[in-house]
Design an enzyme around this catalytic site. Structure first.
Site, PDB file in Angstrom:
ATOM      1  N   SER A  57       0.820  -1.208   0.000  1.00  0.00           N
ATOM      2  CA  SER A  57       0.000   0.000   0.000  1.00  0.00           C
ATOM      3  C   SER A  57       0.852   1.256   0.000  1.00  0.00           C
ATOM      4  CB  SER A  57      -0.887   0.030   1.241  1.00  0.00           C
ATOM      5  OG  SER A  57      -1.746  -1.053   1.244  1.00  0.00           O
ATOM      6  N   HIS A 110       0.263  -2.786  -7.287  1.00  0.00           N
ATOM      7  CA  HIS A 110      -0.655  -2.403  -6.211  1.00  0.00           C
ATOM      8  C   HIS A 110      -2.094  -2.620  -6.661  1.00  0.00           C
ATOM      9  CE1 HIS A 110      -2.191   1.042  -3.410  1.00  0.00           C
ATOM     10  NE2 HIS A 110      -2.414  -0.150  -2.899  1.00  0.00           N
ATOM     11  N   GLU A 116      -1.867  -0.223  -9.867  1.00  0.00           N
ATOM     12  CA  GLU A 116      -0.818   0.794  -9.904  1.00  0.00           C
ATOM     13  C   GLU A 116       0.503   0.033 -10.047  1.00  0.00           C
ATOM     14  OE1 GLU A 116      -0.939   3.085  -6.262  1.00  0.00           O
ATOM     15  OE2 GLU A 116      -0.831   4.982  -7.327  1.00  0.00           O
ATOM     16  N   ASN A 121      -2.732   6.045  -2.701  1.00  0.00           N
ATOM     17  CA  ASN A 121      -2.871   6.180  -1.248  1.00  0.00           C
ATOM     18  C   ASN A 121      -2.382   7.527  -0.722  1.00  0.00           C
ATOM     19  OD1 ASN A 121      -4.251   3.860  -0.798  1.00  0.00           O
ATOM     20  ND2 ASN A 121      -2.422   2.611  -0.490  1.00  0.00           N
TER      21      ASN A 121
HETATM   22  N1  3HC Z   1     -14.895  -8.860  -2.025  1.00  0.00           N
HETATM   23  C1  3HC Z   1     -15.114  -9.278  -3.310  1.00  0.00           C
HETATM   24  N2  3HC Z   1     -16.111  -8.782  -4.066  1.00  0.00           N
HETATM   25  C2  3HC Z   1     -16.922  -7.876  -3.505  1.00  0.00           C
HETATM   26  C3  3HC Z   1     -16.772  -7.426  -2.191  1.00  0.00           C
HETATM   27  C4  3HC Z   1     -15.705  -7.956  -1.436  1.00  0.00           C
HETATM   28  N3  3HC Z   1     -15.444  -7.549  -0.186  1.00  0.00           N
HETATM   29  N4  3HC Z   1     -17.733  -6.516  -1.914  1.00  0.00           N
HETATM   30  C5  3HC Z   1     -18.473  -6.412  -3.026  1.00  0.00           C
HETATM   31  N5  3HC Z   1     -17.984  -7.224  -3.970  1.00  0.00           N
HETATM   32  C6  3HC Z   1     -18.485  -7.390  -5.308  1.00  0.00           C
HETATM   33  C7  3HC Z   1     -19.833  -8.036  -5.335  1.00  0.00           C
HETATM   34  O1  3HC Z   1     -19.736  -9.449  -5.321  1.00  0.00           O
HETATM   35  C8  3HC Z   1     -20.346  -7.530  -6.681  1.00  0.00           C
HETATM   36  O2  3HC Z   1     -19.701  -8.288  -7.684  1.00  0.00           O
HETATM   37  P1  3HC Z   1     -20.494  -8.683  -9.000  1.00  0.00           P
HETATM   38  O3  3HC Z   1     -20.830  -7.380  -9.674  1.00  0.00           O
HETATM   39  O4  3HC Z   1     -19.531  -9.528  -9.763  1.00  0.00           O
HETATM   40  O5  3HC Z   1     -21.708  -9.412  -8.510  1.00  0.00           O
HETATM   41  C9  3HC Z   1     -19.772  -6.115  -6.781  1.00  0.00           C
HETATM   42  O6  3HC Z   1     -18.684  -6.091  -5.866  1.00  0.00           O
HETATM   43  C10 3HC Z   1     -20.764  -5.056  -6.368  1.00  0.00           C
HETATM   44  O7  3HC Z   1     -21.197  -5.388  -5.064  1.00  0.00           O
HETATM   45  P2  3HC Z   1     -22.553  -4.905  -4.417  1.00  0.00           P
HETATM   46  O8  3HC Z   1     -23.568  -4.665  -5.486  1.00  0.00           O
HETATM   47  O9  3HC Z   1     -22.913  -5.801  -3.301  1.00  0.00           O
HETATM   48  O10 3HC Z   1     -22.145  -3.597  -3.682  1.00  0.00           O
HETATM   49  P3  3HC Z   1     -21.894  -2.167  -4.179  1.00  0.00           P
HETATM   50  O11 3HC Z   1     -22.477  -1.862  -5.505  1.00  0.00           O
HETATM   51  O12 3HC Z   1     -22.273  -1.369  -3.011  1.00  0.00           O
HETATM   52  O13 3HC Z   1     -20.300  -2.132  -4.374  1.00  0.00           O
HETATM   53  C11 3HC Z   1     -18.068  -1.935  -3.677  1.00  0.00           C
HETATM   54  C12 3HC Z   1     -19.437  -2.546  -3.377  1.00  0.00           C
HETATM   55  C13 3HC Z   1     -17.557  -2.459  -5.016  1.00  0.00           C
HETATM   56  C14 3HC Z   1     -17.150  -2.376  -2.563  1.00  0.00           C
HETATM   57  C15 3HC Z   1     -18.233  -0.377  -3.765  1.00  0.00           C
HETATM   58  O14 3HC Z   1     -18.842   0.097  -2.593  1.00  0.00           O
HETATM   59  C16 3HC Z   1     -16.922   0.352  -3.957  1.00  0.00           C
HETATM   60  O15 3HC Z   1     -16.420   0.467  -5.067  1.00  0.00           O
HETATM   61  N6  3HC Z   1     -16.363   0.858  -2.850  1.00  0.00           N
HETATM   62  C17 3HC Z   1     -15.072   1.561  -2.880  1.00  0.00           C
HETATM   63  C18 3HC Z   1     -13.968   0.561  -2.845  1.00  0.00           C
HETATM   64  C19 3HC Z   1     -12.620   1.225  -2.901  1.00  0.00           C
HETATM   65  O16 3HC Z   1     -12.466   2.421  -2.990  1.00  0.00           O
HETATM   66  N7  3HC Z   1     -11.596   0.392  -2.835  1.00  0.00           N
HETATM   67  C20 3HC Z   1     -10.226   0.839  -2.837  1.00  0.00           C
HETATM   68  C21 3HC Z   1      -9.706   0.840  -1.447  1.00  0.00           C
HETATM   69  S1  3HC Z   1      -8.059   1.430  -1.388  1.00  0.00           S
HETATM   70  C22 3HC Z   1      -7.115   0.071  -1.570  1.00  0.00           C
HETATM   71  O17 3HC Z   1      -7.575  -1.043  -1.655  1.00  0.00           O
HETATM   72  C23 3HC Z   1      -5.660   0.309  -1.612  1.00  0.00           C
HETATM   73  C24 3HC Z   1      -4.976  -0.155  -0.390  1.00  0.00           C
HETATM   74  O18 3HC Z   1      -3.598  -0.073  -0.580  1.00  0.00           O
HETATM   75  C25 3HC Z   1      -5.351   0.618   0.851  1.00  0.00           C
END
Ligand code: 3HC
Length: 286
Positions: A119, A140, A152, A190
């Site tokens: 990260s 990343h 990334e 990040n």
């Molecule tokens: N693991 C795997 N798949 C997941 C999941 C999880 N924890 N949560 C949701 N999903 C999948 C679902 O299965 C669904 O997949 P599908 O379209 O193939 O059926 C899809 O995501 C959409 O899920 P939902 O309809 O239930 O939920 P939402 O439409 O509310 O979307 C979300 C959920 C995709 C998590 C959305 O809220 C989102 O994009 N959130 C922001 C996530 C983000 O910003 N991530 C980056 C974090 S930073 C990072 O990771 C970097 C690190 O270094 C800190």
């Protein structure tokens, strides 16, 4: 790098997601973790995610079985011998990653690429532990890996251009969109994202608004899919704290100081979804 199996080291949330997307792209994956229970749990989680896709008619059962057949579990690093690409996704701590990379070296040929899913730890620092830093690169991924399109790709001062090109092609082949960035604390993602989360924690601790209201502001006012505190729970508060510490020490500016409340929550073991409690409470399935 086109043939041969991809090694994924670390069967936590990120490692399991990476193994899944590689397997879905019809590449063989060796998923390695010292803990057989973690590898087993990761494979069960992948099967459950794919089964949901089958239930939604977005994948056939045959595709699911062929994806699952692409994933082999392992608990020893020597089983990675012969892999042209190894992606490490172990715990986000420089000492843990450096130690793993040192232990991995006897099993890496000079042509193999070793990629780190970190990260915020500088790729140049991690490259000090590998025998061929020109074949070492940052890769990343974002949580949830099967959903988030970005990779990334981080180039250290030693990474060769060919290595970056191969990782860009590989990222495209597994359905991701790569963006190449230079090595700097927090990279681009990040450096921008986690200070926003940190600022949300300051706002909460200063009593400016509740967790729910802070998240609603950013969801409805900035069209973020999740509010910053929900997102912190998804990422893991420990990872958010590590990123802020890396930004603070690496860039030397006070604006990156971690919010004391974030630190206190991590010290108390409130890490977000993975411990079922962070800014919100979750059921056991988190
Ligand atoms: N693991 C795997 N798949 C997941 C999941 C999880 N924890 N949560 C949701 N999903 C999948 C679902 O299965 C669904 O997949 P599908 O379209 O193939 O059926 C899809 O995501 C959409 O899920 P939902 O309809 O239930 O939920 P939402 O439409 O509310 O979307 C979300 C959920 C995709 C998590 C959305 O809220 C989102 O994009 N959130 C922001 C996530 C983000 O910003 N991530 C980056 C974090 S930073 C990072 O990771 C970097 C690190 O270094 C800190």
């Amino acid at each position: 790098m086109n043939g041969g199996f991809v090694g994924v080291i670390g069967a936590g949330i990120m490692g399991s997601g990476i193994a899944q997307v590689v397997a879905q792209a019809q590449r063989s994956v060796l998923l390695v973790d010292r803990s057989p229970e973690l590898v087993e749990r990761a494979i069960v989680a992948i099967r459950e995610r794919l089964a949901r896709r089958v239930a939604q008619d977005r994948m056939t059962s045959q595709e699911m079985e062929s994806t699952m057949a692409n994933i082999r579990p392992a608990t020893r690093l020597d089983e990675l011998k012969g892999s042209p690409l190894m992606v490490e996704a172990v715990y986000e701590d420089p000492q843990v990653k450096l130690q793993l990379l040192r232990e991995l070296q006897p099993f890496c040929s000079k042509d193999a690429i070793v990629a780190s899913n970190t990260s915020a730890i500088p790729i140049s620092l991690l490259s000090s532990a590998v025998a061929y830093p020109q074949r070492f690169v940052g890769m990343h991924f974002f949580n949830p890996v099967p959903v988030m399109k970005l990779v990334e790709v981080i180039k250290s001062i030693s990474t060769r251009d060919e290595t970056v090109e191969e990782i860009v092609s590989f990222s495209l082949a597994i359905g991701k969109t790569p963006v190449v960035v230079s090595d700097s604390p927090g990279f681009v993602s990040n450096r921008l994202l986690v200070p926003m989360i940190n600022e949300a924690v300051f706002a909460l601790s200063e009593g400016i608004a509740s967790s729910e209201d802070i998240d609603t502001v950013m969801k409805l006012g900035a069209n973020n899919p999740m509010g910053p505190l929900e997102l912190a729970d998804l990422i893991g508060l420990d990872t958010c704290l590590h990123v802020m510490e890396a930004l603070h020490s690496g860039l030397g500016e006070d604006k990156y100081r971690p919010a004391p409340m974030l630190r206190r929550m991590v010290e108390s073991g409130l890490l977000g979804r993975k411990t079922n409690q962070g800014f919100y409470e979750y059921g056991n399935s988190g």
